[in-house]
Design an enzyme around this catalytic site. Structure first.
Site, PDB file in Angstrom:
ATOM      1  CB  SER A 186      -0.879  -0.044   1.065  1.00 28.75           C
ATOM      2  OG  SER A 186      -0.054  -0.137   2.528  1.00 28.75           O
ATOM      3  CE1 TYR A 242      12.428  -4.096  11.043  1.00 29.75           C
ATOM      4  CE2 TYR A 242      14.730  -3.206  10.878  1.00 29.75           C
ATOM      5  CZ  TYR A 242      13.664  -3.304  10.415  1.00 29.75           C
ATOM      6  OH  TYR A 242      13.388  -3.180   9.156  1.00 29.75           O
ATOM      7  CB  ALA A 250      16.524 -11.014  16.389  1.00 28.01           C
ATOM      8  CB  ALA A 251      12.755 -10.233  13.006  1.00 26.30           C
TER       9      ALA A 251
HETATM   10  N1  LIG Z   1      12.808   2.270   5.195  1.00 22.62           N
HETATM   11  C1  LIG Z   1      13.997   1.992   5.642  1.00 22.62           C
HETATM   12  O1  LIG Z   1      14.898   2.649   5.781  1.00 22.62           O
HETATM   13  C2  LIG Z   1      14.083   0.388   5.628  1.00 22.62           C
HETATM   14  C3  LIG Z   1      15.480  -0.130   5.874  1.00 22.62           C
HETATM   15  C4  LIG Z   1      15.792  -1.320   5.756  1.00 22.62           C
HETATM   16  C5  LIG Z   1      14.808  -2.495   5.568  1.00 22.62           C
HETATM   17  N2  LIG Z   1      13.301  -1.866   5.417  1.00 22.62           N
HETATM   18  C6  LIG Z   1      12.561  -2.770   5.239  1.00 22.62           C
HETATM   19  O2  LIG Z   1      11.894  -2.711   4.244  1.00 22.62           O
HETATM   20  C7  LIG Z   1      10.392  -3.058   4.050  1.00 22.62           C
HETATM   21  C8  LIG Z   1       9.596  -1.749   3.561  1.00 22.62           C
HETATM   22  O3  LIG Z   1       9.635  -0.964   4.289  1.00 22.62           O
HETATM   23  P1  LIG Z   1       8.958   0.581   4.132  1.00 22.62           P
HETATM   24  O4  LIG Z   1       9.955   1.509   4.610  1.00 22.62           O
HETATM   25  O5  LIG Z   1       8.331   0.612   2.702  1.00 22.62           O
HETATM   26  O6  LIG Z   1       7.765   0.557   4.964  1.00 22.62           O
HETATM   27  P2  LIG Z   1       6.464   1.049   5.086  1.00 22.62           P
HETATM   28  O7  LIG Z   1       6.524   2.415   4.291  1.00 22.62           O
HETATM   29  O8  LIG Z   1       6.078   1.344   6.843  1.00 22.62           O
HETATM   30  O9  LIG Z   1       5.297   0.227   4.489  1.00 22.62           O
HETATM   31  C9  LIG Z   1       5.237  -0.980   5.323  1.00 22.62           C
HETATM   32  C10 LIG Z   1       3.933  -1.544   4.567  1.00 22.62           C
HETATM   33  O10 LIG Z   1       3.490  -2.829   5.353  1.00 22.62           O
HETATM   34  C11 LIG Z   1       2.314  -2.971   5.694  1.00 22.62           C
HETATM   35  N3  LIG Z   1       2.114  -3.524   6.943  1.00 22.62           N
HETATM   36  C12 LIG Z   1       2.986  -3.220   8.059  1.00 22.62           C
HETATM   37  N4  LIG Z   1       2.546  -3.967   9.194  1.00 22.62           N
HETATM   38  C13 LIG Z   1       1.724  -4.900   8.683  1.00 22.62           C
HETATM   39  C14 LIG Z   1       0.952  -5.937   9.098  1.00 22.62           C
HETATM   40  N5  LIG Z   1       1.131  -6.359  10.538  1.00 22.62           N
HETATM   41  N6  LIG Z   1       0.197  -6.710   8.331  1.00 22.62           N
HETATM   42  C15 LIG Z   1       0.081  -6.555   7.212  1.00 22.62           C
HETATM   43  N7  LIG Z   1       0.604  -5.473   6.465  1.00 22.62           N
HETATM   44  C16 LIG Z   1       1.491  -4.552   7.282  1.00 22.62           C
HETATM   45  C17 LIG Z   1       1.927  -1.582   5.744  1.00 22.62           C
HETATM   46  O11 LIG Z   1       0.553  -1.271   5.620  1.00 22.62           O
HETATM   47  P3  LIG Z   1      -0.458  -1.049   6.920  1.00 22.62           P
HETATM   48  O12 LIG Z   1       0.066  -0.145   7.830  1.00 22.62           O
HETATM   49  O13 LIG Z   1      -1.824  -0.333   6.339  1.00 22.62           O
HETATM   50  O14 LIG Z   1      -0.885  -2.486   7.409  1.00 22.62           O
HETATM   51  C18 LIG Z   1       2.632  -1.012   4.370  1.00 22.62           C
HETATM   52  O15 LIG Z   1       2.133  -1.192   3.319  1.00 22.62           O
HETATM   53  C19 LIG Z   1      10.209  -3.548   5.520  1.00 22.62           C
HETATM   54  O16 LIG Z   1      10.375  -5.154   5.379  1.00 22.62           O
HETATM   55  C20 LIG Z   1      11.296  -2.900   6.218  1.00 22.62           C
HETATM   56  O17 LIG Z   1      11.600  -3.538   7.396  1.00 22.62           O
HETATM   57  C21 LIG Z   1      13.157  -0.623   5.321  1.00 22.62           C
END
Ligand SMILES: NC(=O)c1ccc[n+]([C@@H]2O[C@H](COP(=O)([O-])OP(=O)(O)OC[C@H]3O[C@@H](n4cnc5c(N)ncnc54)[C@H](OP(=O)(O)O)[C@@H]3O)[C@@H](O)[C@H]2O)c1
Length: 267
Positions: free
Chosen positions: A38, A175, A177-178
């Site tokens: 989303s 986080y 660890a996961a």
């Molecule tokens: N941003 C960074 O700097 C960064 C760095 C390293 C790794 N990552 C990883 O990259 C990935 C994407 O990150 P992002 O920054 O794009 O995240 P984001 O903008 O927070 O988006 C997260 C997405 O996951 C959904 N989501 C979260 N919790 C959920 C749940 N319990 N059930 C179903 N859907 C859920 C959210 O929608 P809803 O809230 O509506 O559920 C949203 O669509 C993640 O795995 C994150 O750990 C991010």
């Protein structure tokens, strides 16, 4: 179970019938499942996969303008359902919905994740449970369900990890660890699924701009930039580029790997 004869890792073998996409994109029958499509990285992946002709199934807890617009613009190729990674029944319902609607899965991107920053000594057990479930257990369950569909024709799985899995940072131990678990999971699973023509890799992003990092203070952002050889945070498009590379024919011989995309901050 036996491996499909002649399956090429990461390709759709034989069963894709061009159906023609009413929205003008060159539809080719491949089905991508992206968790958390989303917003943030998931949203960019959904947009780019749709533009490349894929049928795309995604979920998040809440709908938004993007999911509503995508349903309207791509009525036959976009599937969104409300589902919560912490509720196994909703995840099972989502996969059943994908199978009913599209009947296959060729790509899974375990993208959805949540970051919660808190010192470990004060983190409540319930919080630990939720973080591990959302970032590790639920992606494993989703992988199992999608990989079973992929054994028919081969496929591709990309798990979105984090540099927290490979470097220590205060306040993110659960986080981390996961995410480290996801990397180990990807490597071992690649050994099990290679015979089915299914590749499994993880990508390990550094900091990039999204809602998840919106709360990083200006001071911390400056520190991150200073420590990064390329002198800036990544963009969501750059992380998507790496994922799309791993799913492309250019990466046909790549499996069981963790690809770090972090501007060099961990080098
Ligand atoms: N941003 C960074 O700097 C960064 C760095 C390293 C790794 N990552 C990883 O990259 C990935 C994407 O990150 P992002 O920054 O794009 O995240 P984001 O903008 O927070 O988006 C997260 C997405 O996951 C959904 N989501 C979260 N919790 C959920 C749940 N319990 N059930 C179903 N859907 C859920 C959210 O929608 P809803 O809230 O509506 O559920 C949203 O669509 C993640 O795995 C994150 O750990 C991010």
């Amino acid at each position: 179970m036996t491996a499909p004869a002649g399956a090429v890792p990461g390709t759709v073998a034989g069963s894709a019938t061009p159906e023609g996409a009413p929205d003008g994109a060159p539809e080719d029958g491949r089905v991508a499942v992206v968790s958390g499509g989303s917003r943030g990285l998931g949203r960019v992946l959904v947009e780019r996969l749709l533009a490349d002709g894929w049928r795309v199934a995604t979920f998040s807890r809440t709908a938004n303008d993007f999911t509503a617009d995508s349903e309207r613009l791509h009525p036959t190729r976009f599937h969104w359902e409300a589902a919560d990674l912490t509720e196994p029944a909703s995840m099972r319902a989502f996969v059943r919905g994908v199978n009913r609607r599209f009947g296959r899965a060729d790509l899974l991107v375990n993208n959805a994740g949540v970051l919660h920053q808190e010192l470990f000594l004060t983190t409540a057990p319930k919080r630990i449970d939720t973080l591990l479930t959302t970032n590790l257990l639920a992606p494993m369950m989703l992988t199992q369900a999608c990989a079973r569909l992929m054994t028919r024709q081969g496929g591709n799985i990309v798990n979105v990890s984090s540099i927290n899995a490979i470097r220590g940072y205060r306040g993110v131990s659960v986080y981390a660890a996961a995410k480290a678990g996801l990397d180990g999971f990807s490597r071992s699973l690649a050994r099990e699924l290679g015979a089915f023509g299914i590749r499994v890799n993880s990508i390990v992003p550094g900091f990039f701009d999204s809602e998840m990092t919106a709360e990083v203070t200006a001071g911390n952002r400056e520190k991150i930039q200073h420590r990064t050889p390329l002198g800036r945070l990544g963009t969501v498009e750059e992380i998507a580029d790496a994922i799309l590379f791993l799913t492309s024919p250019r990466a046909h011989f790549v499996t069981g790997q963790s690809l770090v995309i972090d501007g060099g901050i961990t080098c």
